[in-house]
Design a protein around this motif. Structure first.
Motif, PDB file in Angstrom:
ATOM      1  N   ILE A   1       0.755  -1.022  -0.287  1.00 41.71           N
ATOM      2  CA  ILE A   1      -0.274   0.095  -0.157  1.00 41.71           C
ATOM      3  C   ILE A   1       1.172   1.224  -0.199  1.00 41.71           C
ATOM      4  CG2 ILE A   1      -1.958   0.897   1.091  1.00 41.71           C
ATOM      5  CD1 ILE A   1      -2.678  -1.338  -0.074  1.00 41.71           C
ATOM      6  N   SER A   2       1.697   1.229   1.109  1.00 44.16           N
ATOM      7  CA  SER A   2       2.877   2.143   0.349  1.00 44.16           C
ATOM      8  C   SER A   2       3.365   2.880  -0.873  1.00 44.16           C
ATOM      9  CB  SER A   2       4.010   2.129   1.834  1.00 44.16           C
ATOM     10  OG  SER A   2       3.927   1.692   3.220  1.00 44.16           O
ATOM     11  N   ILE A   3       4.015   2.069  -1.385  1.00 42.65           N
ATOM     12  CA  ILE A   3       4.492   1.484  -2.654  1.00 42.65           C
ATOM     13  C   ILE A   3       3.197   2.295  -3.787  1.00 42.65           C
ATOM     14  CG2 ILE A   3       5.223   0.797  -4.894  1.00 42.65           C
ATOM     15  CD1 ILE A   3       6.993  -0.848  -2.864  1.00 42.65           C
TER      16      ILE A   3
ATOM     17  N   LYS B   1       0.684   4.164  -2.687  1.00 38.18           N
ATOM     18  CA  LYS B   1       0.302   5.902  -2.547  1.00 38.18           C
ATOM     19  C   LYS B   1       1.525   6.173  -3.356  1.00 38.18           C
ATOM     20  CE  LYS B   1      -1.867   5.224   1.927  1.00 38.18           C
ATOM     21  NZ  LYS B   1      -1.290   5.176   3.400  1.00 38.18           N
ATOM     22  N   LYS B   2       2.755   5.858  -4.031  1.00 39.05           N
ATOM     23  CA  LYS B   2       4.023   6.020  -4.338  1.00 39.05           C
ATOM     24  C   LYS B   2       3.216   6.351  -5.564  1.00 39.05           C
ATOM     25  CE  LYS B   2       7.260   8.664  -4.983  1.00 39.05           C
ATOM     26  NZ  LYS B   2       7.716   9.902  -4.531  1.00 39.05           N
TER      27      LYS B   2
ATOM     28  N   LYS C   1       9.442   9.551  -0.779  1.00 42.02           N
ATOM     29  CA  LYS C   1       9.067   9.163   0.674  1.00 42.02           C
ATOM     30  C   LYS C   1       7.557   8.651  -0.022  1.00 42.02           C
ATOM     31  CE  LYS C   1       9.525  13.754   3.152  1.00 42.02           C
ATOM     32  NZ  LYS C   1       9.449  14.687   3.568  1.00 42.02           N
ATOM     33  N   ILE C   2       7.526   8.551   0.760  1.00 40.29           N
ATOM     34  CA  ILE C   2       5.051   7.528   1.033  1.00 40.29           C
ATOM     35  C   ILE C   2       4.787   8.916   1.463  1.00 40.29           C
ATOM     36  CG2 ILE C   2       3.693   5.909   2.209  1.00 40.29           C
ATOM     37  CD1 ILE C   2       6.090   4.844   3.350  1.00 40.29           C
ATOM     38  N   PRO C   3       3.232   9.623   0.081  1.00 42.35           N
ATOM     39  CA  PRO C   3       2.761  10.183   0.278  1.00 42.35           C
ATOM     40  C   PRO C   3       2.141  10.472   1.309  1.00 42.35           C
ATOM     41  CG  PRO C   3       3.049   9.547  -1.898  1.00 42.35           C
ATOM     42  CD  PRO C   3       3.587   8.530  -1.780  1.00 42.35           C
TER      43      PRO C   3
ATOM     44  N   ILE D   1      -1.262  10.463   1.789  1.00 39.98           N
ATOM     45  CA  ILE D   1      -2.068   9.649   1.122  1.00 39.98           C
ATOM     46  C   ILE D   1      -3.088   9.579   1.894  1.00 39.98           C
ATOM     47  CG2 ILE D   1      -3.578   9.364  -1.426  1.00 39.98           C
ATOM     48  CD1 ILE D   1      -1.421  10.030  -2.987  1.00 39.98           C
TER      49      ILE D   1
ATOM     50  N   LEU E   1      -6.352   7.255   1.924  1.00 39.53           N
ATOM     51  CA  LEU E   1      -6.714   6.387   1.004  1.00 39.53           C
ATOM     52  C   LEU E   1      -8.221   6.218   2.133  1.00 39.53           C
ATOM     53  CD1 LEU E   1      -3.897   4.553  -1.502  1.00 39.53           C
ATOM     54  CD2 LEU E   1      -5.490   6.888  -1.931  1.00 39.53           C
TER      55      LEU E   1
ATOM     56  N   THR F   1      -3.226   2.333   6.778  1.00 45.57           N
ATOM     57  CA  THR F   1      -1.668   1.713   6.372  1.00 45.57           C
ATOM     58  C   THR F   1      -1.242   3.253   6.688  1.00 45.57           C
ATOM     59  OG1 THR F   1      -2.655   2.493   4.131  1.00 45.57           O
ATOM     60  CG2 THR F   1      -2.095  -0.021   4.451  1.00 45.57           C
TER      61      THR F   1
ATOM     62  N   VAL G   1       2.768   5.230   8.586  1.00 46.64           N
ATOM     63  CA  VAL G   1       3.677   5.489   7.731  1.00 46.64           C
ATOM     64  C   VAL G   1       3.816   6.553   6.540  1.00 46.64           C
ATOM     65  CG1 VAL G   1       4.719   3.414   7.772  1.00 46.64           C
ATOM     66  CG2 VAL G   1       3.713   4.009   5.374  1.00 46.64           C
TER      67      VAL G   1
ATOM     68  N   PHE H   1      10.667   6.548   2.410  1.00 47.43           N
ATOM     69  CA  PHE H   1      10.734   4.184   2.769  1.00 47.43           C
ATOM     70  C   PHE H   1      11.987   4.180   2.921  1.00 47.43           C
ATOM     71  CE2 PHE H   1       7.755   5.151  -1.308  1.00 47.43           C
ATOM     72  CZ  PHE H   1       7.231   4.394  -0.835  1.00 47.43           C
TER      73      PHE H   1
ATOM     74  N   LEU I   1      11.160   2.932   6.188  1.00 49.42           N
ATOM     75  CA  LEU I   1       9.995   1.532   6.408  1.00 49.42           C
ATOM     76  C   LEU I   1      11.350   0.837   6.037  1.00 49.42           C
ATOM     77  CD1 LEU I   1       7.871   0.715   5.894  1.00 49.42           C
ATOM     78  CD2 LEU I   1       6.888   0.557   3.833  1.00 49.42           C
TER      79      LEU I   1
END
Lengths: 392, 392
Positions: A119-121, A123-124, B298-300, B302, B304, B310, B313, B318, B321
């Motif tokens: 999910i982190s990836i 988002k990117k 960076k993990i934006p 956002i 969701l 999630t 983070v 990254f 993480l």
């Protein structure tokens, strides 16, 4: 395909027990992977109404290893689109792979629907590639009712479900593997057919070698706690990673284990063979080879001055060389009295790949059944996740 | 770089024995790799009077694993030419790689000068790329007086020698690794400097952690016959293969072994961690991580819908993480009482890469010395070669 056992072992009781347990899992419908050859057929006509140059899989572990294994085995033989795997939350790796993406079709794959890396990836990816609600080049593969499915519904994304009773590491023949591979151009029906045929032959008791091997591994796990898979082809590299997850997560629990170790021949004859020949033993060894590589590449009949000692292979094919290396290593290790078996693919066809996958999955179930562990869970990985959450 | 041991062990006698043995190898000049940081400096100004787009290494095992490890670690950060490795006599792999070659600079690398895979592939390369006597884009790296050197002399090819007392798996800092990496554009002096600095600090007794670890591994090899290297970065994949050869061929003999197993985090947390958490134990575990990836990805931030679980983070890098995953896994495994150590590279610099290589080589020598085996030979692989010859 052929399966040869090079060790003696008689334990009909254990074989029957393994067969009954696996049979019960299959017939009760309790464990889902056995039925994927039928249930995944519905994906055969899937087409995506978007133009794309490459498939991008956002997933880790069971969500990527299976499709990667099949993609690597097939990409040279079958004309497919490239598949790029965004697995590791490693900034160097992500940055390098983002640069390779031109016109992507994305698949976000997570069984639980909340895998933190995935999910982190994701988002990117959303930010970098400007993905929005209703993006046509973004598909989701997850369990029904998972957080990811709920999100996808809200974003009007196409969703494919994984059957609830199919675990991540057993899911390659579900939507997890079949949808992206179909999108890449692979004829998934042939893979499913190969898997089905092996499964049916097994339950018709025509593949007894599997039960004998499972019985031997399970009843001797304290003497042989390690299984080495020695696969003789570079393109089996990702397959061995898939095998490591399948055995490792399924068969390492309750203080028991059969530790999987994957090696590639002939490369690792120059790396790991010494330890096998003269170390402590305590390993079973499985050779995996391809009889016919279908590429007639010959070692030229050239006599180089002072290198005459290498001329004994002149005029032979590389296939002959690599396969005779496999044979020679097997014979050398047999002389050391290792319990060895060999899996021979006549050719690298999609049907054989499906068979190989089903063979390994049933083998894992049979061993796990005899070890009296829960083959399908992975409770040990939860603690690390909790520790991780508390670090933020 | 930092080295942390997370286990208690006191055995000053064993530590002294290891130090004395390694010291004697170094000072007597008996074992050559210790001296490569000096002897390889002469390659710093090497230039090749030919135009090329890519380096092609024809070599297997010790002739390719080291340069591949360094190339994979550096290719994203340093602007280098591509290196293509022709290692395996696998026709599918060879065929696919031949197609990638445009304007090559070839290095044929074999210590013995008669490795059957290497010379067979070399013959195919000669034919396919029309190489002839005096070809400017063909260089040879081998032992002096080997069959390959004699051939190269007759063909008027440029030759680089490997010191006789440097074994294949210890040869990455010799011409074997340094010449192709220099040709690809890597500043090899920095690698050699990093290796030299670590070696000097070790012999000044400033790196005691190494001796303690070696003593523990060697004195407990029956309880812990396996060492798992868990490396947290995708680009460490080839490094772990190098490590597997180094440990496997050096430390598996006379009925003793410390079996190397390489895994990549966080990917293999989804594959191998379950077995570590709940299997049979009997392993030491080494974590290898990069503190600063030097890519601020960076993990934006956002949110969701339905994926709020999630969000912990969000806004983090990254790097944070993946490194916190490493920490969490380490803590989870420490609670299972594994003997764990950690190697931390502050950054992925050429000097650190040199240090990492020298660290692992000296560690291997120290363990081998305490195990009272010959760390530097590999008698077990000869039988298979004889069997192979008889199959043709």
């Amino acid at each position: 395909m052929k399966y040869e056992l090079y060790f003696e072992y008689e334990n009909k009781k254990a074989e029957k027990e393994a067969y009954d347990k696996v049979s019960n899992e299959y017939e009760s419908g309790e464990i889902g992977y056995y039925h994927l050859p039928e249930t995944s057929k519905k994906f055969k006509n899937i087409e995506f109404n978007t133009d794309y140059n490459e498939i991008v899989i956002i997933g880790i572990g069971g969500s990527s290893l299976g499709s990667k294994a099949i993609f690597e085995m097939t990409k040279n033989k079958y004309k497919t689109k490239k598949i790029i795997f965004l697995e590791n939350p490693d900034p160097i790796d992500l940055y390098a792979k983002f640069k390779q993406i031109t016109k992507p079709l994305f698949f976000v794959i997570s069984k639980s629907g909340k895998t933190i890396e995935t999910i982190s990836i994701f988002k990117k990816v959303i930010k970098h590639f400007n993905l929005t609600k209703g993006s046509k080049n973004l598909k989701v593969i997850t369990d029904s009712n998972s957080p990811l499915e709920k999100f996808a519904t809200e974003w009007n994304l196409e969703i494919f479900n994984i059957p609830k009773n199919v675990g991540g590491r057993f899911s390659v023949l579900s939507a997890v593997g079949m949808i992206p591979l179909k999108a890449a151009g692979i004829d998934i029906l042939q893979i499913l057919e190969g898997a089905k045929n092996f499964r049916d032959r097994f339950f018709e008791k025509k593949e007894e070698h599997l039960l004998k091997k499972a019985a031997f591994y399970a009843r001797n796990y304290k003497i042989y706690p390690i299984n080495v898979l020695f696969a003789y082809a570079t393109i089996l590299n990702a397959f061995k990673e898939w095998y490591v997850q399948l055995f490792g997560e399924s068969l390492g629990k309750n203080g028991k284990e059969i530790m999987p170790v994957g090696h590639i021949g002939s490369i690792d004859q120059h790396s790991f063979l010494q330890l096998l020949m003269e170390g402590m033993g305590h390993k079973t060894i499985t050779f995996l080879k391809i009889d016919n590589f279908e590429i007639n590449l010959k070692i030229p009949n050239i006599n180089l001055p002072h290198l005459e000692v290498t001329d004994f292979v002149n005029g032979r094919t590389f296939e002959e060389l690599i396969n005779k290396e496999c044979e020679s290593t097997k014979e050398a290790l047999l002389a050391k009295e290792y319990p060895i078996d060999e899996i021979i693919m006549d050719k690298l066809t999609l049907e054989n790949i499906g068979e190989l996958i089903m063979y390994y999955e049933i083998l894992t179930s049979a061993i796990g059944g005899l070890l009296e562990i829960n083959t399908y869970n992975q409770p040990g990985v939860e603690i690390g996740k909790t520790i991780l959450r508390n670090k933020f």
